[in-house]
Design a protein around this motif. Structure first.
Motif, short mmCIF file in Angstrom:
data_model
loop_
_atom_site.label_atom_id
_atom_site.label_comp_id
_atom_site.label_asym_id
_atom_site.label_seq_id
_atom_site.Cartn_x
_atom_site.Cartn_y
_atom_site.Cartn_z
N UNK A 12 44.75 -95.75 8.66
CA UNK A 12 45.52 -94.75 8.26
C UNK A 12 46.05 -94.85 6.58
N UNK A 13 45.84 -93.61 6.05
CA UNK A 13 46.25 -93.46 4.50
C UNK A 13 47.82 -93.59 4.59
N UNK A 14 48.16 -94.31 3.40
CA UNK A 14 49.96 -94.21 3.37
C UNK A 14 50.24 -93.52 1.91
N UNK A 15 49.27 -92.89 1.11
CA UNK A 15 49.95 -92.33 0.00
C UNK A 15 50.96 -91.31 0.19
N UNK A 16 50.75 -90.44 0.87
CA UNK A 16 51.80 -89.41 1.13
C UNK A 16 52.97 -90.00 1.81
N UNK A 17 52.96 -90.87 2.78
CA UNK A 17 54.02 -91.45 3.23
C UNK A 17 54.95 -92.59 2.31
N UNK A 18 54.15 -93.03 1.41
CA UNK A 18 54.81 -93.73 0.46
C UNK A 18 55.58 -92.88 -0.37
N UNK A 19 55.06 -91.70 -0.88
CA UNK A 19 55.64 -90.79 -1.91
C UNK A 19 56.62 -90.01 -1.06
N UNK A 20 57.07 -90.37 0.09
CA UNK A 20 58.12 -89.69 0.84
C UNK A 20 59.20 -90.72 0.88
N UNK A 21 58.87 -92.10 0.24
CA UNK A 21 60.01 -93.05 0.33
C UNK A 21 59.96 -94.35 1.20
N UNK A 22 58.66 -94.53 1.99
CA UNK A 22 58.51 -95.62 2.72
C UNK A 22 57.61 -96.71 1.80
#
Length: 186
Positions: A12-22
């Motif tokens: 799973x990619x996490x770039x968008x989730x990290x940008x959301x604050x995770x």
């Protein structure tokens, strides 16, 4: 936010989730007294079957948050990676299945030894230590590199403290052969 462990059956990619604050962390090392995690870079992925920890670092707008992981290449695995005892489960564990294994507390600062009344939800991680290593808990370190010990006296005047050369506080009863810093001397 509190910490959670996770293990997915797909990459799973996490770039968008990290940008959301995770914030996601992967295992770096396990010692006799601690387990150290380091933060994943934005371009890294969560690999299928590998255990990680994560937390929400932003300001939550609700008591409950939901995270959606999008798989890469629609490839599902049932294989779990065991990284020096740090692994996970795709199914629920309870009773004798989880007893004696170590699970992350919500604060993310300790791995607590699970008792027979504990349970672990699917897609979560745990630590299984080799036989002979029998502690009630292990300290969790996040992205911290110890560069020195400046003061061995408690800020509340409780007296001297002792540390090993990794910077971890030890009690006299926990002493293991090696060097200790006591009263700012080795």
């Amino acid at each position: 936010g509190g910490f959670e462990s996770i293990v997915l059956p797909f990459d799973a990619e996490i770039k968008a989730i990290k940008e959301a604050g995770f914030v996601f962390e992967k295992l770096e090392t396990i010692t006799e007294t601690s387990i150290r995690f380091v933060e994943l870079e934005e371009d890294e992925i969560l690999k299928a079957g590998v255990a990680y920890i994560f937390r929400y670092a932003g300001t939550p707008s609700d008591d409950r948050m939901e995270v959606t992981f999008t798989g890469r290449q629609n490839k599902i695995t049932d294989a779990l990676v065991n990284n020096d005892g740090w692994t996970g489960t795709f199914s629920a564990m309870d009773g004798s299945q989880i007893a004696g294994k170590y699970i992350l507390n919500i604060k993310g600062d300790m791995m607590q030894k699970a008792g027979s009344g504990a349970s672990l939800s699917p897609y979560h991680a745990y630590l299984e230590l080799p036989s002979g290593m029998n502690m009630s808990r292990m300290k969790v370190i996040h992205n911290a590199l110890v560069t020195g010990i400046g003061n061995t006296t408690g800020s509340n005047g409780e007296g001297e403290r002792m540390y090993n050369l990794s910077g971890l506080e030890v009690k006299e009863k926990q002493y293991i052969k090696g060097y200790l810093v006591k009263d700012e001397s080795i």
